[in-house]
Design a protein around this motif. Sequence first.
Motif, PDB file in Angstrom:
ATOM      1  N   ALA A 167       0.821  -1.211   0.000  1.00 29.57           N
ATOM      2  CA  ALA A 167       0.000   0.000   0.000  1.00 29.57           C
ATOM      3  C   ALA A 167       0.855   1.261   0.000  1.00 29.57           C
ATOM      4  CB  ALA A 167      -0.918  -0.004   1.223  1.00 29.57           C
ATOM      5  N   GLU A 168       2.153   1.088   0.243  1.00 26.95           N
ATOM      6  CA  GLU A 168       3.026   2.258   0.299  1.00 26.95           C
ATOM      7  C   GLU A 168       3.178   2.867  -1.098  1.00 26.95           C
ATOM      8  OE1 GLU A 168       7.486   3.469   1.958  1.00 26.95           O
ATOM      9  OE2 GLU A 168       6.986   1.398   1.487  1.00 26.95           O
ATOM     10  N   ARG A 169       2.942   4.124  -1.183  1.00 28.11           N
ATOM     11  CA  ARG A 169       3.033   4.797  -2.470  1.00 28.11           C
ATOM     12  C   ARG A 169       4.487   4.894  -2.920  1.00 28.11           C
ATOM     13  NH1 ARG A 169       0.461  10.448  -2.341  1.00 28.11           N
ATOM     14  NH2 ARG A 169       1.809  10.571  -0.500  1.00 28.11           N
ATOM     15  N   PHE A 170       4.698   4.841  -4.241  1.00 28.84           N
ATOM     16  CA  PHE A 170       6.056   4.918  -4.783  1.00 28.84           C
ATOM     17  C   PHE A 170       6.718   6.240  -4.399  1.00 28.84           C
ATOM     18  CE2 PHE A 170       8.976   5.768  -8.418  1.00 28.84           C
ATOM     19  CZ  PHE A 170       9.860   4.727  -8.173  1.00 28.84           C
ATOM     20  N   VAL A 171       5.932   7.325  -4.406  1.00 27.10           N
ATOM     21  CA  VAL A 171       6.495   8.621  -4.053  1.00 27.10           C
ATOM     22  C   VAL A 171       6.959   8.634  -2.596  1.00 27.10           C
ATOM     23  CG1 VAL A 171       4.277   9.650  -3.357  1.00 27.10           C
ATOM     24  CG2 VAL A 171       6.138  11.121  -4.200  1.00 27.10           C
ATOM     25  N   ASP A 172       6.287   7.866  -1.733  1.00 26.10           N
ATOM     26  CA  ASP A 172       6.715   7.788  -0.337  1.00 26.10           C
ATOM     27  C   ASP A 172       8.063   7.098  -0.226  1.00 26.10           C
ATOM     28  OD1 ASP A 172       4.451   9.077   0.588  1.00 26.10           O
ATOM     29  OD2 ASP A 172       3.325   7.211   0.850  1.00 26.10           O
ATOM     30  N   ARG A 173       8.275   6.108  -1.054  1.00 20.65           N
ATOM     31  CA  ARG A 173       9.569   5.426  -1.043  1.00 20.65           C
ATOM     32  C   ARG A 173      10.682   6.372  -1.488  1.00 20.65           C
ATOM     33  NH1 ARG A 173       7.702  -0.140  -4.190  1.00 20.65           N
ATOM     34  NH2 ARG A 173       5.930  -0.628  -2.822  1.00 20.65           N
ATOM     35  N   LEU A 174      10.384   7.176  -2.506  1.00 23.24           N
ATOM     36  CA  LEU A 174      11.405   8.093  -3.015  1.00 23.24           C
ATOM     37  C   LEU A 174      11.730   9.202  -2.015  1.00 23.24           C
ATOM     38  CD1 LEU A 174      10.333   8.539  -6.759  1.00 23.24           C
ATOM     39  CD2 LEU A 174      12.118   7.070  -5.826  1.00 23.24           C
ATOM     40  N   THR A 175      10.757   9.626  -1.253  1.00 27.20           N
ATOM     41  CA  THR A 175      10.972  10.740  -0.321  1.00 27.20           C
ATOM     42  C   THR A 175      11.323  10.268   1.081  1.00 27.20           C
ATOM     43  OG1 THR A 175       8.596  10.813   0.198  1.00 27.20           O
ATOM     44  CG2 THR A 175       9.380  12.222  -1.606  1.00 27.20           C
ATOM     45  N   PHE A 176      11.515   8.970   1.257  1.00 20.48           N
ATOM     46  CA  PHE A 176      11.803   8.425   2.578  1.00 20.48           C
ATOM     47  C   PHE A 176      13.025   9.093   3.213  1.00 20.48           C
ATOM     48  CE2 PHE A 176      14.175   5.468   5.234  1.00 20.48           C
ATOM     49  CZ  PHE A 176      13.221   5.055   6.146  1.00 20.48           C
ATOM     50  N   GLY A 177      14.099   9.226   2.436  1.00 18.44           N
ATOM     51  CA  GLY A 177      15.334   9.800   2.972  1.00 18.44           C
ATOM     52  C   GLY A 177      15.151  11.220   3.457  1.00 18.44           C
ATOM     53  N   PHE A 178      14.434  12.034   2.679  1.00 12.13           N
ATOM     54  CA  PHE A 178      14.195  13.418   3.090  1.00 12.13           C
ATOM     55  C   PHE A 178      13.388  13.479   4.383  1.00 12.13           C
ATOM     56  CE2 PHE A 178      14.884  14.020  -1.501  1.00 12.13           C
ATOM     57  CZ  PHE A 178      15.847  15.000  -1.450  1.00 12.13           C
ATOM     58  N   ARG A 179      12.387  12.610   4.494  1.00 15.17           N
ATOM     59  CA  ARG A 179      11.551  12.629   5.699  1.00 15.17           C
ATOM     60  C   ARG A 179      12.337  12.196   6.935  1.00 15.17           C
ATOM     61  NH1 ARG A 179       7.961   8.832   5.155  1.00 15.17           N
ATOM     62  NH2 ARG A 179       8.321   8.125   3.014  1.00 15.17           N
ATOM     63  N   GLN A 180      13.256  11.255   6.746  1.00 17.51           N
ATOM     64  CA  GLN A 180      14.086  10.822   7.863  1.00 17.51           C
ATOM     65  C   GLN A 180      14.979  11.958   8.363  1.00 17.51           C
ATOM     66  OE1 GLN A 180      14.469   7.503   9.503  1.00 17.51           O
ATOM     67  NE2 GLN A 180      12.383   7.675   8.737  1.00 17.51           N
ATOM     68  N   ALA A 200      20.200  -0.433   6.660  1.00 13.08           N
ATOM     69  CA  ALA A 200      19.196  -0.803   5.660  1.00 13.08           C
ATOM     70  C   ALA A 200      18.580   0.388   4.958  1.00 13.08           C
ATOM     71  CB  ALA A 200      18.100  -1.634   6.312  1.00 13.08           C
ATOM     72  N   THR A 201      18.676   1.574   5.561  1.00  9.81           N
ATOM     73  CA  THR A 201      18.074   2.769   4.959  1.00  9.81           C
ATOM     74  C   THR A 201      19.116   3.793   4.528  1.00  9.81           C
ATOM     75  OG1 THR A 201      17.837   3.872   7.117  1.00  9.81           O
ATOM     76  CG2 THR A 201      16.009   2.471   6.373  1.00  9.81           C
ATOM     77  N   GLN A 202      20.397   3.462   4.674  1.00 17.98           N
ATOM     78  CA  GLN A 202      21.428   4.453   4.368  1.00 17.98           C
ATOM     79  C   GLN A 202      21.418   4.865   2.903  1.00 17.98           C
ATOM     80  OE1 GLN A 202      25.224   3.060   5.785  1.00 17.98           O
ATOM     81  NE2 GLN A 202      24.707   3.443   7.932  1.00 17.98           N
ATOM     82  N   GLY A 203      21.117   3.947   2.003  1.00 13.09           N
ATOM     83  CA  GLY A 203      21.092   4.311   0.591  1.00 13.09           C
ATOM     84  C   GLY A 203      20.141   5.453   0.318  1.00 13.09           C
ATOM     85  N   ARG A 204      18.923   5.368   0.868  1.00 16.88           N
ATOM     86  CA  ARG A 204      17.913   6.399   0.629  1.00 16.88           C
ATOM     87  C   ARG A 204      18.218   7.703   1.361  1.00 16.88           C
ATOM     88  NH1 ARG A 204      13.081   2.540   2.175  1.00 16.88           N
ATOM     89  NH2 ARG A 204      14.878   1.456   3.071  1.00 16.88           N
ATOM     90  N   VAL A 205      18.692   7.596   2.596  1.00 15.56           N
ATOM     91  CA  VAL A 205      19.009   8.809   3.354  1.00 15.56           C
ATOM     92  C   VAL A 205      20.226   9.501   2.757  1.00 15.56           C
ATOM     93  CG1 VAL A 205      19.724   9.721   5.585  1.00 15.56           C
ATOM     94  CG2 VAL A 205      17.965   7.949   5.473  1.00 15.56           C
ATOM     95  N   PHE A 206      21.266   8.732   2.431  1.00 15.27           N
ATOM     96  CA  PHE A 206      22.445   9.336   1.815  1.00 15.27           C
ATOM     97  C   PHE A 206      22.100   9.930   0.447  1.00 15.27           C
ATOM     98  CE2 PHE A 206      25.713   6.463   4.199  1.00 15.27           C
ATOM     99  CZ  PHE A 206      25.312   7.040   5.389  1.00 15.27           C
TER     100      PHE A 206
END
Length: 395
Positions: free
Chosen positions: A168-181, A307-313
């Motif tokens: 159910a997670e939107r694709f845009v949420d996955r892309l913006t995960f790093g910014f939100r973190q 596990a989330t460093q790729g998106r946050v970095f």
Amino acid sequence: LWAWDATGSATALALVGFFSQLPKIPTTIFAGLIVDRFNRKYLMLLGDAISVSGTITIGVLYLTQQLQIWHIYCIVVLVGGFSQIQTLAYQASVSLMVTKQHYTRTGSMASVVHYGSSIVGPALAGVLYPRIGLSGIIVVDLITFSVAMVTLLMAPIPKPLPEPLSGAERFVDRLTFGFRQVWQRSSLKALLLVTVLFTFAHDLGGALYSPMILARTNGSAEALASVSAMAGIGGVVGAIGVSVWGGPKRRIRAVLSGYIGAGLSKIAFGMGQSLAVWMPAQVSSSLNFPLLSSARSALWMEHVTPATQGRVFAANSLAIQSVSALAVLLAGPLADRLLEPAMMPGGGLARLLAPVFGSGPGAGIAVLYTVCAVSMLLVGIGGFWLPSLTSFSSD
């Protein structure tokens, strides 16, 4: 060096940097998700393979006497996009290969890699270019790529288990995960802010580094090589020192102190007009970067799960690459159209600033370079006044 010989334009050189940065901005939007989902070793190998293809293309065009400046722009666009994925894959692998207490040491060792490739490489090119030409440089480049790719193939690169993704997670949420973190944590947000400000000033000046030296030395490749070699010496010495020391406990202070030290050194560099000033100033400047970059990297690795460093970095990189591209794009026109004419004999600024910067070719570039250095100094000083930045829990 080839671009300077072909054009004699600071804008042309700056545009090479701009087109290298430009594809990294859209690529980074997806790169974090890619790095967290796919094998990081293969992603790094892909980046090298694309770079090899770019080098071969330049070689063929040069040997057939068809190479033009716009060819360089197109090739660095292609290479730049894939190199961004490669860099993020590398950065996100480090915390899986070493323990937390060695993060700063690992960052300083990465500085040795940086200065070995980005500083010593161009220094050697400046020495070799007048002797073996661009074709010889390309042969050396291909040999080093071969060594790098074989080494990477032999190295075990761990990969974390990816976090499960909700259907159910939107694709845009996955892309913006790093910014939100980043945005949810005031300390990380403040660290990104000062990094972006420092990067803008640093890269605006950095785009003018080679044109300034070449303009003030009548296009001397040997002079540029000598100054680059000093940067390499300072960087390697600083990196070895941090590797042995392990870095300070108050890492954020190391970051900000490095900003201040780099700014002061680059002010001296910009005001200099000869190798006698440039070379020691460059050594002094480069000594700061292994400390500040390794401490900054350690802070990010400590505060972000593997596990989330790729998106946050990737989110960090997107912000940094955007301001870097803007800085590089502005550098050439500001120098060629505004400050260089103003610092020619009889120019509007020359009467005021010539006693410090001299006049003629390269003087206007030096003025802008020094303004950038002062801005770097102010960012470092200002960072000590941000409570959210100076109160990192890991400090």
